[in-house]
Design a protein around this motif. Sequence first.
Motif, PDB file in Angstrom:
ATOM      1  N   PRO A  44      70.056  19.489  24.938  1.00 33.96           N
ATOM      2  CA  PRO A  44      71.051  20.060  24.029  1.00 33.96           C
ATOM      3  C   PRO A  44      72.022  18.991  23.525  1.00 33.96           C
ATOM      4  CG  PRO A  44      71.562  20.629  26.300  1.00 33.96           C
ATOM      5  CD  PRO A  44      70.230  19.960  26.314  1.00 33.96           C
ATOM      6  N   VAL A  45      72.268  19.025  22.239  1.00 32.75           N
ATOM      7  CA  VAL A  45      73.245  18.115  21.640  1.00 32.75           C
ATOM      8  C   VAL A  45      74.584  18.853  21.576  1.00 32.75           C
ATOM      9  CG1 VAL A  45      73.865  16.789  19.594  1.00 32.75           C
ATOM     10  CG2 VAL A  45      71.464  16.963  20.291  1.00 32.75           C
ATOM     11  N   THR A  62      76.619  19.041  36.638  1.00 27.07           N
ATOM     12  CA  THR A  62      77.460  19.555  37.718  1.00 27.07           C
ATOM     13  C   THR A  62      78.367  18.470  38.286  1.00 27.07           C
ATOM     14  OG1 THR A  62      75.631  19.147  39.250  1.00 27.07           O
ATOM     15  CG2 THR A  62      75.843  21.381  38.356  1.00 27.07           C
ATOM     16  N   GLN A  63      77.848  17.232  38.361  1.00 28.07           N
ATOM     17  CA  GLN A  63      78.667  16.141  38.874  1.00 28.07           C
ATOM     18  C   GLN A  63      79.697  15.694  37.836  1.00 28.07           C
ATOM     19  OE1 GLN A  63      76.065  13.119  40.761  1.00 28.07           O
ATOM     20  NE2 GLN A  63      74.597  14.772  41.076  1.00 28.07           N
ATOM     21  N   ALA A  64      79.332  15.754  36.561  1.00 29.07           N
ATOM     22  CA  ALA A  64      80.300  15.431  35.508  1.00 29.07           C
ATOM     23  C   ALA A  64      81.452  16.430  35.511  1.00 29.07           C
ATOM     24  CB  ALA A  64      79.609  15.424  34.148  1.00 29.07           C
ATOM     25  N   LEU A  65      81.163  17.691  35.793  1.00 33.83           N
ATOM     26  CA  LEU A  65      82.223  18.694  35.865  1.00 33.83           C
ATOM     27  C   LEU A  65      83.175  18.379  37.016  1.00 33.83           C
ATOM     28  CD1 LEU A  65      83.356  21.366  34.774  1.00 33.83           C
ATOM     29  CD2 LEU A  65      81.825  22.567  36.364  1.00 33.83           C
ATOM     30  N   GLY A  66      82.638  17.970  38.146  1.00 33.97           N
ATOM     31  CA  GLY A  66      83.493  17.589  39.262  1.00 33.97           C
ATOM     32  C   GLY A  66      84.380  16.403  38.931  1.00 33.97           C
ATOM     33  N   GLN A  67      83.862  15.447  38.175  1.00 36.91           N
ATOM     34  CA  GLN A  67      84.657  14.282  37.800  1.00 36.91           C
ATOM     35  C   GLN A  67      85.773  14.667  36.828  1.00 36.91           C
ATOM     36  OE1 GLN A  67      84.235  11.212  39.287  1.00 36.91           O
ATOM     37  NE2 GLN A  67      82.823  12.403  40.538  1.00 36.91           N
ATOM     38  N   ALA A  68      85.516  15.609  35.912  1.00 38.87           N
ATOM     39  CA  ALA A  68      86.556  16.067  34.994  1.00 38.87           C
ATOM     40  C   ALA A  68      87.701  16.718  35.769  1.00 38.87           C
ATOM     41  CB  ALA A  68      85.968  17.050  33.987  1.00 38.87           C
ATOM     42  N   PRO A  85      70.077  15.506  32.209  1.00 41.94           N
ATOM     43  CA  PRO A  85      71.468  15.614  32.658  1.00 41.94           C
ATOM     44  C   PRO A  85      72.086  16.994  32.443  1.00 41.94           C
ATOM     45  CG  PRO A  85      71.132  13.565  31.475  1.00 41.94           C
ATOM     46  CD  PRO A  85      69.877  14.353  31.311  1.00 41.94           C
ATOM     47  N   HIS A  86      71.653  17.727  31.404  1.00 45.40           N
ATOM     48  CA  HIS A  86      72.283  19.015  31.096  1.00 45.40           C
ATOM     49  C   HIS A  86      71.841  20.128  32.022  1.00 45.40           C
ATOM     50  CE1 HIS A  86      68.363  19.451  29.067  1.00 45.40           C
ATOM     51  NE2 HIS A  86      68.545  20.749  29.239  1.00 45.40           N
ATOM     52  N   ASP A  87      70.790  19.921  32.820  1.00 50.02           N
ATOM     53  CA  ASP A  87      70.227  20.974  33.667  1.00 50.02           C
ATOM     54  C   ASP A  87      71.055  21.099  34.949  1.00 50.02           C
ATOM     55  OD1 ASP A  87      68.727  22.645  35.291  1.00 50.02           O
ATOM     56  OD2 ASP A  87      66.813  21.732  34.735  1.00 50.02           O
ATOM     57  N   PRO A  88      71.616  22.281  35.236  1.00 49.76           N
ATOM     58  CA  PRO A  88      72.433  22.421  36.453  1.00 49.76           C
ATOM     59  C   PRO A  88      71.669  22.132  37.737  1.00 49.76           C
ATOM     60  CG  PRO A  88      72.795  24.264  34.963  1.00 49.76           C
ATOM     61  CD  PRO A  88      71.625  23.496  34.421  1.00 49.76           C
ATOM     62  N   ALA A  89      70.332  22.189  37.707  1.00 49.29           N
ATOM     63  CA  ALA A  89      69.557  21.902  38.912  1.00 49.29           C
ATOM     64  C   ALA A  89      69.381  20.411  39.161  1.00 49.29           C
ATOM     65  CB  ALA A  89      68.176  22.557  38.808  1.00 49.29           C
TER      66      ALA A  89
END
Length: 518
Positions: free
Chosen positions: A13-14, A116-122, A333-337
């Motif tokens: 996804p873009v 999921t890891q990018a969300l944690g970093q934000a 990277p976009h896949d939550p799994a």
Amino acid sequence: MDDSSGAVTARGPVPADLPDRIRHYVGGEHVDSVDGATFDVLDPVWRTPYVQAAAGKAADVERAVASARRAFEEGPWPRMLPRDRSRVLHRVADLVESRDARLAELESFDSGLPITQALGQARRAAENFRFFADLVVAQVDDAYKVPGRQLNYVNRRPIGVAGLITPWNTPFMLESWKLAPALATGNTVVLKPAEFTPLSASLWAGIFEEAGVPTGVFNLVHGLGEEAGDALVRHPGVPLVSFTGESRTGQLIFANAAPHLKGLSMELGGKSPAVVFADADLDAAVDATVFGVFSLNGERCTAGSRILVQREVYDEFVGRFAEQARRVVVGPPHDPATEVGALVHPEHVEKVLRYIEIGRTEGRLVAGGGPPDHLPGGSYVAPTVFVDVPPDARIFQEEIFGPVVAITPFDTDADALALANGVRYGLAAYVWTNDLRRAHTFAQSVEAGMVWLNSNNVRDLRTPFGGVKASGLGHEGGYRSIDFYTHQQAVHVALGDAHQPTFGRATPHGTHDEREGR
């Protein structure tokens, strides 16, 4: 292929509403480079350009530093009460938290980090601002009394324009790590983010504007390290530089900053050991060490990329670790799994793959070894495990900064310490043992700026962050950040009649006039 906003394409996804171009931010305005130069920013999955960014050079840095200097000398920010600056920084944290999903989406797309890891970093970025917003208000400074004679106290002042140079791994969070204390203490800043990942850095301008940070306090210059970064380091109007990146770049910064006697804080490379003793909880140790080297795609300075295992449990540990490494989910990277995503840039992929080929001649490969079969193309590297690695091997000694680990056996505590300390780096260390005396003894002997005992990398923002040897210069975190970003002026006040030594009262021939017999 449909590349419209939000569409799912072969590259995944873009994100919607991507910018047409990425520009500098100077004096409250988004601007192009003085010479109009740009560079391509690549999608890390398929390694194709998706946007162009302004390529800053010395003239652009000059413009940004001038803006920051005006804001420091003439603007309200350095003269605001700490409580007032704190309120602004809390609004920054609120805005980051409210936009964490968008930040994670852009960070994941730009860097290849699993979503999921990018969300944690934000979310950690928001916490960094909240922490320093509180700390600058709660901060106490030293005062000393000599009863009846003297009062001595410390007065802190912001230094001026802080030059902040940040890396491409977890870029938004690491930018917050520097921006928060620099701004909390009243400095103005020029940020030079990594050229591989400029997208999320460009969001800071809107966040700061909305939070009420005065114009000119925050300035942003994109560009290559050897151009924009070097110009920032060499600029005489930037009295301090905070840098996170590789050790060789740190050496250049040290040399180029030396003529100006700048304040430097540098968090550099690492080749951190995870030491597993025979009495350790192997379930916890395997889980923690797998996570410690493969999370964030292995692109982390504190990764436990050398695992030292006592010989009594070596075979069991290696078997369990390799089996678990093979089960790590490598994917888009976009896949939550996804647990390991795409590496950041083709240059970095090539570096990691070169080290894997070197490793085939130095150790025994038991997992991974290159791109995964189910993801042809792109920048994917499967979690790779080498065992029986000798301590003089390059994959034992040199930082790879990818999902690659070297596992080595040891016999005694002394052997483990010699192996742990036997590299040029000294950033982090991890120790797994149920012997409390051994744990603390080892921690005090290992050459590392930070040690975790029976734990993965869990940060307490109050503690110092930094390394020894080739891993860094200075420490930040908690009050160490406050120290770095402020002048500490000692003020001494006499109370009552102070004793004053007397010079210059004597006659030219002595303390009394001999001619008068006195």
